[in-house]
Design a protein around this motif. Structure first.
Motif, PDB file in Angstrom:
ATOM      1  N   ILE A   6      18.662 -12.198 -68.731  1.00 42.97           N
ATOM      2  CA  ILE A   6      18.916 -11.895 -67.385  1.00 42.97           C
ATOM      3  C   ILE A   6      18.559 -12.779 -66.460  1.00 42.97           C
ATOM      4  O   ILE A   6      19.138 -13.178 -65.583  1.00 42.97           O
ATOM      5  CB  ILE A   6      17.789 -10.605 -67.089  1.00 42.97           C
ATOM      6  CG1 ILE A   6      18.400  -9.267 -67.908  1.00 42.97           C
ATOM      7  CG2 ILE A   6      17.799 -10.125 -65.640  1.00 42.97           C
ATOM      8  CD1 ILE A   6      17.563  -7.998 -67.674  1.00 42.97           C
ATOM      9  N   GLU A   7      17.478 -13.556 -66.906  1.00 42.69           N
ATOM     10  CA  GLU A   7      17.021 -14.761 -66.267  1.00 42.69           C
ATOM     11  C   GLU A   7      18.053 -15.910 -66.126  1.00 42.69           C
ATOM     12  O   GLU A   7      18.579 -16.503 -65.213  1.00 42.69           O
ATOM     13  CB  GLU A   7      15.942 -15.509 -66.835  1.00 42.69           C
ATOM     14  CG  GLU A   7      15.100 -16.448 -66.066  1.00 42.69           C
ATOM     15  CD  GLU A   7      13.773 -16.906 -66.444  1.00 42.69           C
ATOM     16  OE1 GLU A   7      13.720 -18.354 -66.437  1.00 42.69           O
ATOM     17  OE2 GLU A   7      13.122 -16.004 -67.033  1.00 42.69           O
ATOM     18  N   ALA A   8      18.847 -15.932 -67.402  1.00 44.67           N
ATOM     19  CA  ALA A   8      20.014 -17.175 -67.351  1.00 44.67           C
ATOM     20  C   ALA A   8      21.074 -16.533 -66.618  1.00 44.67           C
ATOM     21  O   ALA A   8      21.799 -17.350 -65.857  1.00 44.67           O
ATOM     22  CB  ALA A   8      20.467 -17.374 -68.884  1.00 44.67           C
ATOM     23  N   LEU A   9      21.358 -15.241 -66.595  1.00 46.50           N
ATOM     24  CA  LEU A   9      22.443 -14.703 -65.894  1.00 46.50           C
ATOM     25  C   LEU A   9      22.216 -14.875 -64.516  1.00 46.50           C
ATOM     26  O   LEU A   9      23.087 -15.180 -63.597  1.00 46.50           O
ATOM     27  CB  LEU A   9      22.415 -12.965 -66.299  1.00 46.50           C
ATOM     28  CG  LEU A   9      23.813 -12.408 -65.736  1.00 46.50           C
ATOM     29  CD1 LEU A   9      25.120 -13.140 -65.911  1.00 46.50           C
ATOM     30  CD2 LEU A   9      24.059 -11.105 -66.187  1.00 46.50           C
ATOM     31  N   ASN A  10      21.002 -14.669 -63.852  1.00 48.77           N
ATOM     32  CA  ASN A  10      20.542 -14.660 -62.559  1.00 48.77           C
ATOM     33  C   ASN A  10      20.818 -16.114 -62.137  1.00 48.77           C
ATOM     34  O   ASN A  10      21.376 -16.292 -61.094  1.00 48.77           O
ATOM     35  CB  ASN A  10      19.121 -14.193 -62.254  1.00 48.77           C
ATOM     36  CG  ASN A  10      19.132 -12.489 -62.379  1.00 48.77           C
ATOM     37  OD1 ASN A  10      20.051 -12.092 -62.028  1.00 48.77           O
ATOM     38  ND2 ASN A  10      17.983 -12.233 -62.519  1.00 48.77           N
ATOM     39  N   ALA A  11      20.550 -16.916 -62.966  1.00 47.34           N
ATOM     40  CA  ALA A  11      20.476 -18.495 -62.527  1.00 47.34           C
ATOM     41  C   ALA A  11      21.941 -18.888 -62.457  1.00 47.34           C
ATOM     42  O   ALA A  11      22.370 -19.550 -61.472  1.00 47.34           O
ATOM     43  CB  ALA A  11      19.949 -19.291 -63.982  1.00 47.34           C
ATOM     44  N   LEU A  12      23.045 -18.525 -63.368  1.00 48.03           N
ATOM     45  CA  LEU A  12      24.368 -18.773 -63.220  1.00 48.03           C
ATOM     46  C   LEU A  12      24.977 -18.173 -61.864  1.00 48.03           C
ATOM     47  O   LEU A  12      25.892 -18.627 -61.252  1.00 48.03           O
ATOM     48  CB  LEU A  12      24.989 -17.977 -64.697  1.00 48.03           C
ATOM     49  CG  LEU A  12      24.794 -18.862 -65.951  1.00 48.03           C
ATOM     50  CD1 LEU A  12      25.384 -18.073 -66.999  1.00 48.03           C
ATOM     51  CD2 LEU A  12      25.298 -20.246 -65.746  1.00 48.03           C
ATOM     52  N   LEU A  13      24.496 -16.695 -61.637  1.00 45.54           N
ATOM     53  CA  LEU A  13      24.981 -16.215 -60.595  1.00 45.54           C
ATOM     54  C   LEU A  13      24.618 -16.886 -59.439  1.00 45.54           C
ATOM     55  O   LEU A  13      25.214 -17.227 -58.374  1.00 45.54           O
ATOM     56  CB  LEU A  13      24.358 -14.616 -60.315  1.00 45.54           C
ATOM     57  CG  LEU A  13      25.109 -13.622 -61.473  1.00 45.54           C
ATOM     58  CD1 LEU A  13      24.263 -12.407 -61.122  1.00 45.54           C
ATOM     59  CD2 LEU A  13      26.487 -13.426 -61.023  1.00 45.54           C
ATOM     60  N   GLN A  14      23.361 -17.420 -59.416  1.00 43.79           N
ATOM     61  CA  GLN A  14      22.754 -18.105 -58.149  1.00 43.79           C
ATOM     62  C   GLN A  14      23.712 -19.331 -58.085  1.00 43.79           C
ATOM     63  O   GLN A  14      23.924 -19.974 -56.926  1.00 43.79           O
ATOM     64  CB  GLN A  14      21.288 -18.544 -58.316  1.00 43.79           C
ATOM     65  CG  GLN A  14      20.489 -19.354 -57.096  1.00 43.79           C
ATOM     66  CD  GLN A  14      20.672 -18.289 -55.760  1.00 43.79           C
ATOM     67  OE1 GLN A  14      20.200 -17.312 -55.799  1.00 43.79           O
ATOM     68  NE2 GLN A  14      21.229 -19.061 -54.879  1.00 43.79           N
ATOM     69  N   ALA A  16      26.628 -20.054 -58.951  1.00 40.89           N
ATOM     70  CA  ALA A  16      27.896 -19.569 -58.467  1.00 40.89           C
ATOM     71  C   ALA A  16      27.907 -19.335 -56.954  1.00 40.89           C
ATOM     72  O   ALA A  16      28.901 -19.734 -56.348  1.00 40.89           O
ATOM     73  CB  ALA A  16      28.584 -18.454 -59.355  1.00 40.89           C
ATOM     74  N   ASP A  17      26.652 -18.898 -56.701  1.00 40.04           N
ATOM     75  CA  ASP A  17      26.881 -18.419 -55.189  1.00 40.04           C
ATOM     76  C   ASP A  17      26.628 -19.819 -54.345  1.00 40.04           C
ATOM     77  O   ASP A  17      26.940 -19.991 -53.251  1.00 40.04           O
ATOM     78  CB  ASP A  17      25.462 -17.546 -55.045  1.00 40.04           C
ATOM     79  CG  ASP A  17      25.524 -17.083 -53.533  1.00 40.04           C
ATOM     80  OD1 ASP A  17      26.512 -16.393 -52.973  1.00 40.04           O
ATOM     81  OD2 ASP A  17      24.352 -17.193 -52.821  1.00 40.04           O
ATOM     82  N   ASP A  18      25.568 -20.519 -54.964  1.00 43.72           N
ATOM     83  CA  ASP A  18      25.444 -21.736 -54.478  1.00 43.72           C
ATOM     84  C   ASP A  18      26.660 -22.707 -54.252  1.00 43.72           C
ATOM     85  O   ASP A  18      26.928 -23.164 -53.124  1.00 43.72           O
ATOM     86  CB  ASP A  18      24.292 -22.598 -55.021  1.00 43.72           C
ATOM     87  CG  ASP A  18      22.946 -22.053 -55.055  1.00 43.72           C
ATOM     88  OD1 ASP A  18      22.639 -21.066 -54.066  1.00 43.72           O
ATOM     89  OD2 ASP A  18      22.034 -22.568 -55.524  1.00 43.72           O
ATOM     90  N   GLN A  19      27.298 -22.595 -55.240  1.00 40.03           N
ATOM     91  CA  GLN A  19      28.757 -23.423 -55.453  1.00 40.03           C
ATOM     92  C   GLN A  19      29.854 -22.674 -54.081  1.00 40.03           C
ATOM     93  O   GLN A  19      30.575 -23.562 -53.568  1.00 40.03           O
ATOM     94  CB  GLN A  19      29.199 -23.371 -56.596  1.00 40.03           C
ATOM     95  CG  GLN A  19      30.483 -24.479 -56.830  1.00 40.03           C
ATOM     96  CD  GLN A  19      30.083 -25.845 -56.248  1.00 40.03           C
ATOM     97  OE1 GLN A  19      29.380 -26.473 -57.018  1.00 40.03           O
ATOM     98  NE2 GLN A  19      30.796 -26.599 -55.419  1.00 40.03           N
ATOM     99  N   LYS A  20      29.878 -21.605 -54.038  1.00 38.73           N
ATOM    100  CA  LYS A  20      30.558 -21.017 -53.182  1.00 38.73           C
ATOM    101  C   LYS A  20      30.438 -21.137 -51.697  1.00 38.73           C
ATOM    102  O   LYS A  20      31.143 -21.678 -50.968  1.00 38.73           O
ATOM    103  CB  LYS A  20      30.521 -19.329 -53.269  1.00 38.73           C
ATOM    104  CG  LYS A  20      31.378 -18.774 -52.538  1.00 38.73           C
ATOM    105  CD  LYS A  20      31.289 -17.015 -52.698  1.00 38.73           C
ATOM    106  CE  LYS A  20      32.094 -16.212 -51.708  1.00 38.73           C
ATOM    107  NZ  LYS A  20      31.927 -14.941 -51.431  1.00 38.73           N
ATOM    108  N   LYS A  21      29.215 -21.006 -51.354  1.00 38.94           N
ATOM    109  CA  LYS A  21      28.504 -21.712 -50.301  1.00 38.94           C
ATOM    110  C   LYS A  21      28.816 -23.248 -49.816  1.00 38.94           C
ATOM    111  O   LYS A  21      29.426 -23.684 -48.743  1.00 38.94           O
ATOM    112  CB  LYS A  21      27.038 -21.639 -50.197  1.00 38.94           C
ATOM    113  CG  LYS A  21      26.380 -20.157 -49.710  1.00 38.94           C
ATOM    114  CD  LYS A  21      25.034 -20.172 -49.866  1.00 38.94           C
ATOM    115  CE  LYS A  21      24.285 -18.627 -49.770  1.00 38.94           C
ATOM    116  NZ  LYS A  21      22.958 -18.561 -49.865  1.00 38.94           N
TER     117      LYS A  21
END
Length: 199
Positions: A6-14, A16-21
């Motif tokens: 879950i932590e790794a998934l959250n890190a990946l989501l973050q 991806a969100d950072d890259q999107k911004k």
């Protein structure tokens, strides 16, 4: 193990969100006009792009280099446009006040005009929006007036100088003397201070 996933998934989501911004800001920067097409009307757009980039903070590292270069090139172009305008305003501001202008200032006024003519239309419009251009036009008119005044005064001076010396005057010179006197008085009356141009 689940918590690690879950932590790794959250890190990946973050990430991806950072890259999107960062990509959204990159896209915004890349929409700016090319450097050679920048005009003063783009100023707000460039300022907004800079603010969007600055707001990213640490995420600035994720902005595409080409996008960042487009922003800095646009800012540089805007600065150059303004520097050109400022240089002409400086030349105009250094001109003496209208009532203090002399024929000797003609080159200074001409230099300001040449600098103005070297500007592009966008820069010229910027000068029209403040008083600089009207100040230049007033100075040019005054120099033109002074030059005409001096030419007329010189004609009168030449007419007076063409008269015979006092010891050689004859009654037949009366009309030439009267014509010179009339011309002298006309210059003084017409130009107000015309006589000072050649005294």
């Amino acid at each position: 193990k689940l918590s690690e996933v879950i932590e790794a998934l959250n890190a990946l989501l973050q990430k991806a969100d950072d890259q999107k911004k960062a990509d959204e800001v990159s896209d915004l920067l890349e929409e700016l006009p090319d450097a050679e097409e920048i005009v003063f009307a783009n100023q707000n757009e460039i300022v907004a792009a800079r603010e969007a980039y600055d707001t990213l903070g640490e995420l600035q590292l994720l902005v595409r280099e080409t996008a960042l270069k487009k922003l800095t090139d646009a800012e540089d172009s805007l600065k150059k446009l303004q520097a050109g305008v400022d240089a002409v305003i400086d030349l105009i501001d250094k001109l003496p006040a209208t009532e203090e202008l002399k024929i000797g200032n003609a080159d200074q006024v001409a230099e300001a005009r040449s600098a103005y003519e070297a500007l592009n239309n966008d820069q010229k419009q910027r000068l029209k929006d403040n008083d600089a251009l009207s100040n230049l036009l007033v100075a040019e008119n005054q120099i033109s007036w002074l030059q005409k005044e001096a030419q007329e005064a010189q004609k009168v001076a030449d007419q007076i100088n063409s008269l015979p010396a006092v010891k050689d005057l004859k009654l037949s010179n009366k009309s030439a003397v009267q014509a010179a006197r009339n011309a002298y008085e006309c210059v003084g009356e017409f130009y107000g201070s015309g006589q000072r141009a050649w005294k």
